[in-house]
Design a protein around this motif. Structure first.
Motif, PDB file in Angstrom:
ATOM      1  N   UNK A  11       3.538   0.510   3.066  1.00 56.18           N
ATOM      2  CA  UNK A  11       3.585  -0.688   3.907  1.00 56.18           C
ATOM      3  C   UNK A  11       3.610  -1.889   2.979  1.00 56.18           C
ATOM      4  N   UNK A  12       4.488  -2.844   3.260  1.00 57.47           N
ATOM      5  CA  UNK A  12       4.664  -3.984   2.360  1.00 57.47           C
ATOM      6  C   UNK A  12       4.728  -5.272   3.183  1.00 57.47           C
ATOM      7  N   UNK A  13       4.015  -6.290   2.706  1.00 60.61           N
ATOM      8  CA  UNK A  13       4.081  -7.615   3.338  1.00 60.61           C
ATOM      9  C   UNK A  13       4.389  -8.646   2.269  1.00 60.61           C
ATOM     10  N   UNK A  46       7.635  -8.068   6.791  1.00 60.47           N
ATOM     11  CA  UNK A  46       6.711  -6.949   6.856  1.00 60.47           C
ATOM     12  C   UNK A  46       7.539  -5.683   7.017  1.00 60.47           C
ATOM     13  N   UNK A  47       7.247  -4.690   6.180  1.00 61.44           N
ATOM     14  CA  UNK A  47       8.089  -3.500   6.120  1.00 61.44           C
ATOM     15  C   UNK A  47       7.226  -2.248   6.014  1.00 61.44           C
ATOM     16  N   UNK A  57      16.468  17.745  -1.911  1.00 60.47           N
ATOM     17  CA  UNK A  57      17.055  16.757  -1.012  1.00 60.47           C
ATOM     18  C   UNK A  57      16.092  15.587  -0.894  1.00 60.47           C
ATOM     19  N   UNK A  58      16.629  14.364  -0.962  1.00 60.84           N
ATOM     20  CA  UNK A  58      15.819  13.168  -0.745  1.00 60.84           C
ATOM     21  C   UNK A  58      16.229  12.522   0.572  1.00 60.84           C
ATOM     22  N   UNK A  59      15.227  12.164   1.376  1.00 64.09           N
ATOM     23  CA  UNK A  59      15.475  11.435   2.619  1.00 64.09           C
ATOM     24  C   UNK A  59      14.491  10.282   2.686  1.00 64.09           C
ATOM     25  N   UNK A  60      15.008   9.072   2.940  1.00 65.07           N
ATOM     26  CA  UNK A  60      14.173   7.874   2.958  1.00 65.07           C
ATOM     27  C   UNK A  60      14.644   6.956   4.076  1.00 65.07           C
ATOM     28  N   UNK A  61      13.718   6.152   4.589  1.00 66.76           N
ATOM     29  CA  UNK A  61      14.078   5.169   5.601  1.00 66.76           C
ATOM     30  C   UNK A  61      13.104   3.999   5.512  1.00 66.76           C
ATOM     31  N   UNK A  62      13.590   2.810   5.821  1.00 68.30           N
ATOM     32  CA  UNK A  62      12.774   1.596   5.806  1.00 68.30           C
ATOM     33  C   UNK A  62      12.973   0.833   7.103  1.00 68.30           C
ATOM     34  N   UNK A  63      11.877   0.353   7.675  1.00 63.81           N
ATOM     35  CA  UNK A  63      11.921  -0.553   8.818  1.00 63.81           C
ATOM     36  C   UNK A  63      11.452  -1.913   8.340  1.00 63.81           C
ATOM     37  N   UNK A  64      12.302  -2.921   8.524  1.00 65.86           N
ATOM     38  CA  UNK A  64      12.063  -4.240   7.950  1.00 65.86           C
ATOM     39  C   UNK A  64      12.081  -5.298   9.051  1.00 65.86           C
ATOM     40  N   UNK A  65      11.001  -6.056   9.141  1.00 68.68           N
ATOM     41  CA  UNK A  65      10.917  -7.161  10.089  1.00 68.68           C
ATOM     42  C   UNK A  65      10.921  -8.475   9.325  1.00 68.68           C
ATOM     43  N   UNK A  66      11.971  -9.261   9.502  1.00 68.85           N
ATOM     44  CA  UNK A  66      12.175 -10.495   8.748  1.00 68.85           C
ATOM     45  C   UNK A  66      11.981 -11.682   9.674  1.00 68.85           C
ATOM     46  N   UNK A  67      11.200 -12.661   9.229  1.00 73.61           N
ATOM     47  CA  UNK A  67      10.961 -13.883  10.004  1.00 73.61           C
ATOM     48  C   UNK A  67      11.213 -15.092   9.114  1.00 73.61           C
ATOM     49  N   UNK A  68      12.131 -15.929   9.532  1.00 73.67           N
ATOM     50  CA  UNK A  68      12.437 -17.161   8.816  1.00 73.67           C
ATOM     51  C   UNK A  68      11.959 -18.324   9.674  1.00 73.67           C
ATOM     52  N   UNK A  69      10.994 -19.077   9.159  1.00 70.64           N
ATOM     53  CA  UNK A  69      10.420 -20.172   9.928  1.00 70.64           C
ATOM     54  C   UNK A  69      11.287 -21.418   9.930  1.00 70.64           C
ATOM     55  N   UNK A  70      12.357 -21.428   9.106  1.00 77.66           N
ATOM     56  CA  UNK A  70      13.248 -22.576   9.090  1.00 77.66           C
ATOM     57  C   UNK A  70      12.699 -23.727   8.277  1.00 77.66           C
ATOM     58  N   UNK A  71      13.315 -24.900   8.435  1.00 76.87           N
ATOM     59  CA  UNK A  71      12.886 -26.066   7.670  1.00 76.87           C
ATOM     60  C   UNK A  71      11.678 -26.711   8.331  1.00 76.87           C
ATOM     61  N   UNK A  72      11.316 -27.906   7.885  1.00 75.47           N
ATOM     62  CA  UNK A  72      10.120 -28.578   8.398  1.00 75.47           C
ATOM     63  C   UNK A  72      10.196 -28.841   9.898  1.00 75.47           C
ATOM     64  N   UNK A  85       0.852  -1.185   0.000  1.00 74.34           N
ATOM     65  CA  UNK A  85       0.000   0.000   0.000  1.00 74.34           C
ATOM     66  C   UNK A  85       0.886   1.233   0.000  1.00 74.34           C
ATOM     67  N   UNK A  86       0.659   2.121  -0.974  1.00 72.49           N
ATOM     68  CA  UNK A  86       1.432   3.352  -1.091  1.00 72.49           C
ATOM     69  C   UNK A  86       0.503   4.559  -1.024  1.00 72.49           C
TER      70      UNK A  86
END
Length: 805
Positions: A451-453, A518-519, A534-549, A432-433
């Protein structure tokens, strides 16, 4: 009397000034031919402009005589630039139509034919804002559709040869997980994984029939795009063909060397009487053999797309790409990264490049599909909401083999290992932008908040690898397995029955991993003056790796990624001086490690990597867009870098720091009518400056590719007389030598430098075009590689017949 004389002089000066200027009047309409009030109309390079009234009309007086460019922009609609000539009188533009923006943000639509056909365009994707190249602090290359047509491009790899600083490391293998092609960019490997600004994965190669343009963003770009679709060197974004207002299409048949045949079709039209719904369909069928003794690829591709303008505020779009492909995997000799190499160059290796070491019976099927839906809603004259949903699905099913030098034979002998691939990857992304163009006081702000998922699930149930004979690069067969005490005699026939028998006792893997990201991000371009921003940007990124089986390898990570840039235009819209700081990160996913001969491989997890870039340079847009150039110098430092383990080819280690710096120049020009050319040159220095493994310290990373790259392409089309419509093209691509093996414990294996020539001739009328293209004109023998050796295609001919309707 004195006052009268002063009045006469003032009147004379005023009349003289108006004699050197003119007036531009016009009326702006939307796609339904209704007036558009509030449209911003500006004369580029000046402070002159106007806003359309309730009837969509505008008037700009006192415009200097001569060539001028009129820019019309309105939130939610595609920006339009019109080139005209002001002659001291009133120039009437009775009906100007703006179309609703159906890409992720606004994009350029120029109704007249562009003069500089290879130049960069305004794009909504690079900054997630409608910024012209001259306003953007980031360096990027645009490969236009006009450039691809002029070169009779039939595959993605040839298209990317036009991108300054991009070089192929290895071609698409089709194998699960990482089967797309790899390219070097600013010293780092990258795969094409972004389509229309959203994740668009493939385990094969992207079909060239649906490419509107390719955008190569330079430098770490995770702030706006995350880490899942690019690398520290940059991002490759493919912009697909989309519906347009009008009726038309084309059919093209291309045939050529090595059994190449391709039929493509493109149709566009309205689906309703009100012309609020437009549909476009691109499709392609291609078959191709090989210059080697075996090798094939067959693909069918279809890309439907639809746009629906519900009203003046809301527009909806749908895009899809579906590919059905079957191929043999390309021949690659894998060098051993852990033991000394018996050869240091191709001559010592004794390689016969005409041998494939496979057969057309052993193929991989790699079907892929990508779907995207977009909704754009104009909240007000200054704000637009855009929602984008995308999904990707890839499958790999079939036989994959490779040749590896274990170093156990006396001299250069490569062991063939083969397995049955069975894997798939699925992604889902929603974004969503909120986009704004507004003023705070006198400061113009172009702003995006998003916001990005993203969720991606990969599964791999492939078999283990089986020994299937060994060969020398010259073609001699060695039947016995050097890694076992038993004497094996083969016969190692390259048939499905023979391979299936060898794989009968191989265990099947059971690996599955899911990643969720989710970012949120925000970016603002502030104009302190019309020429200083002037350009100013920032990203907050939450990464979750569930691993193997079993949950092995699971971890979470939160990362902050900033980006800054400053740009000043000493000459408005003609010369920009810029500097940027860009950050990127990589939540490194688990990798399969372990010798496959010892059983199923296991997943290994890593800490996140970090990259930071400083860059400065300048851009030009001179002579009314006839000369477009970018010159820049950059420096990138990556910490906690994951690298291949020189002591174990089936392992990766994380203890490195890498620096990459370089100089780039790109020029696009249209010096005279009918003549267009593009040229680029890059020089890159990359080095491992910190590592736990002394074998790598001080070396150039293998993924960095060659130190120097250059490319050039020019076309000329006769504009007048009996030869009108006849065109010619010529270009070169070249590279310095490169090391495909470069460790202290192995020695260095060098691939030689090369310069490849390409040429074309064509004749085109309003509806018909015929073209002849020769690739590798001088039949140069050259190779690519990344701890591998892959021969490239010799001289090849393509004949294209196209009809437009």
């Amino acid at each position: 009397m004195r006052k009268l004389l002063q009045l006469i002089v003032l009147l004379f000066i005023t009349l003289n000034a108006y004699a050197q200027s003119g007036t531009i009047k016009g009326r702006v309409l939307d796609n339904n031919q209704l007036p558009l009030p509030g449209v911003n109309v500006a004369v580029l390079g000046t402070q002159q402009g106007a806003i359309t009234d309730i009837d969509g009309e505008f008037t700009i007086s006192g415009v200097a005589t001569g060539p001028a460019t009129l820019k019309l922009s309105f939130i939610g609609f595609k920006t339009l630039e019109i080139e005209l000539n002001v002659d001291g009188r009133t120039t009437e533009l009775s009906e100007i139509t703006l179309y609703e923006g159906n890409e992720i943000l606004q994009d350029v639509e120029v109704t007249a034919e562009r003069t500089n056909k290879f130049s960069r365009e305004e794009t909504a994707y690079v900054a997630k804002l409608p910024l012209k190249d001259m306003e953007n602090t980031q360096v990027y290359t645009t490969i236009t559709n006009e450039l691809l047509v002029s070169q009779t491009v039939t595959n993605f790899e040839d298209a990317l040869k036009n991108a300054t600083g991009v070089d192929k490391l290895w071609t698409s293998t089709g194998r699960g997980g990482d089967g797309a092609g790899y390219y070097s960019l600013r010293g780092f490997s990258v795969q094409p994984q972004l389509v229309n600004g959203m994740p668009g994965l493939t385990n094969g190669t992207i079909n060239a029939a649906n490419i509107e343009r390719i955008e190569v963003l330079k430098g770490p770009s995770a702030t706006l795009f995350g880490n899942s679709v690019g690398s520290y060197g940059g991002i490759i974004n493919v912009v697909t063909k989309k519906p347009y207002a009008g009726q038309g299409g084309m059919v093209d048949y291309t045939t050529g060397s090595f059994g190449f045949n391709q039929l493509t079709a493109d149709f566009n039209g309205a689906l309703d009487k009100e012309k609020s719904v437009y549909f476009r369909l691109n499709t392609s069928y291609q078959t191709k053999g090989s210059f080697q003794d075996a090798g094939m690829r067959e693909t069918f591709f279809i890309a439907p797309s639809l746009t629906y303008r519900a009203n003046n505020r809301l527009s909806l779009s749908f895009y899809g790409e579906i590919t059905k492909a079957e191929q043999t995997n390309p021949t690659m000799l894998f060098l051993n990264r852990a033991v000394p190499s018996a050869a240091s160059n191709l001559e010592e290796l004794g390689y016969n490049r005409n041998l494939s070491f496979t057969s057309n019976a052993l193929t991989l099927k790699t079907p892929t599909s990508n779907f995207r839906g977009e909704a754009s809603y104009k909240l007000s004259d200054n704000w637009t909401s855009q929602t984008v949903v995308s999904t990707s699905h890839t499958i790999t099913d079939g036989y994959y083999s490779y040749l590896y030098d274990y170093g156990v034979y006396p001299t250069n002998v490569f062991t063939r290992l083969i397995n049955k691939q069975n894997g798939q990857t699925n992604t889902f992304d929603i974004q969503e932008n909120l986009i704004g163009d507004f003023k705070i006081g006198n400061l113009r702000n172009r702003f995006v908040f998003g916001i990005d998922y993203l969720t991606a699930t990969s599964s791999d149930y492939s078999s283990g690898y089986a020994f299937y004979g060994s060969v020398s690069p010259s073609g001699q067969l060695y039947a016995d397995n050097p890694l076992t005490p038993e004497v094996e005699t083969g016969p190692w026939a390259l048939t499905t029955a023979g391979v299936d028998a060898a794989l009968a006792n191989q265990p099947n893997g059971s690996n599955k991993a899911t990643q969720n990201v989710i970012s949120s991000y925000v970016s603002d371009v502030i104009n302190f003056t019309p020429t200083l921003s002037v350009m100013a940007s920032v990203r907050l990124d939450r990464f979750e790796n569930e691993g193997d089986l079993e949950g092995a390898g699971a971890y979470d990570q939160t990362t902050l990624s900033p980006k800054f840039g400053v740009l000043y235009q000493p000459i408005a819209d003609k010369l920009s001086v810029f500097a940027n700081y860009q950050n990127s990160f990589n939540n490194v996913g688990p990798a399969l490690v372990g010798d496959p001969n010892d059983g199923p491989q296991t997943l290994k997890s890593f800490d996140p990597e970090q990259a930071n870039q400083l860059e400065f340079g300048f851009k030009t847009n001179l002579f009314y867009n006839r000369l477009n150039a970018t010159v820049s110098y950059y420096g990138i430092t990556v910490s906690d870098k994951v690298m291949a383990d020189p002591d174990n080819p089936f392992n990766q280690i994380q203890a490195g720091e890498v620096t990459s710096s370089g100089f780039e120049i790109e020029i696009n020009a249209n010096p005279v009518a009918g003549l267009n050319f593009r040229g680029g040159y890059t020089n890159n220095e990359s080095e491992v400056i910190e590592t736990d493994n002394d074998n790598q310290l001080g070396t150039r990373p293998l993924e960095a590719g060659p130190k120097e790259l250059y490319n050039f392409w020019a076309t000329y089309e006769v504009q007048n007389g009996a030869l009108t419509g006849i065109g010619f093209g010529f270009g070169i691509n070249g590279s310095s030598e490169r090391a495909v093996l470069n460790y202290a414990n192995t020695g260095t294996f060098m691939l030689p430098k090369y310069t490849i020539g390409n040429a074309s001739v064509y004749y085109q009328l309003e509806k018909f075009r015929v073209g002849l293209k020769v690739n590798n004109l001088f039949d140069e023998e050259y190779y690519s590689g990344w701890s591998t050796i892959t021969p490239q295609e010799p001289r090849a001919y393509l004949l294209s017949l196209q009809y437009k309707f």
